[in-house]
Write a protein that holds these residues in place. Sequence first.
Motif: not given
Length: 239
Positions: A60-77
């Motif tokens: 999951l982290g490998r994909v989320l690290n490639r998207v904008p920070k706001a998207v990554r934080m929203a998905a993780q939340q």
Amino acid sequence: MIHSFIAHTSPGRSRVFALVRRPGDELDAVVTLGSADLHLTEELVSTLNSFLYDRDEKALGRVLNRVPKAVRMAAQQYLRDKCAPVMGAFTECGPVEAVREAVYFGRIDDEIEDYLEGAYTIGLGVRMSNERKSDGGVGWVVPLLSEEVSVPASAEPRTWAVPAGAKLVKTWTSERLTGGAGPVRSALQVAEEATAQGRWVRIHTLLHSRYDVDFEGRGTSEFVVDVFDAPIPLEHSEE
């Protein structure tokens, strides 16, 4: 419960939604990808769906690290708040569905044995529990699932979580078969004996693998009987 993730894509953006069963189907907005990141939509959705099954934080982290920070934080939340693991709800092929809503049997007899034998033979998942009827008798509620969920060789043979606060008296599995009775009849015998003692009983099936790696779909079907230190629950009445 989160059933799956899907996306709606237009030329300027992709919106990722969670399909939620509550028990009706609803869509929860999860994240939005802008035009510069549209090419990541399919991979993100695929990884989110895989995460529901395997809980692989690294993938999951490998994909989320490639998207904008706001998207990554929203998905993780969203995953933290809404996607707690649900035992037995997913396989590597996706969510496990109810293919037959609860069927009611008034007693353990040849009819319920034949019903379970049929489900067992074609690889459907079984969940079965006893309940106390208003007249004092005991019945059995049996929903069928789209497939049996696999567990690794070294894992506890369980794909139906023990309810919070419930105390187990014993757990029997058909791996312990002795004598000439098959897994269905043996499981029903254990359940019937515990029911005669006034105890709450649940039965479910699973695929117990011989492996701890690449275990999905490779193993032996087993019946699991849980006997609880609790009285048989009252049947649910329809208002």
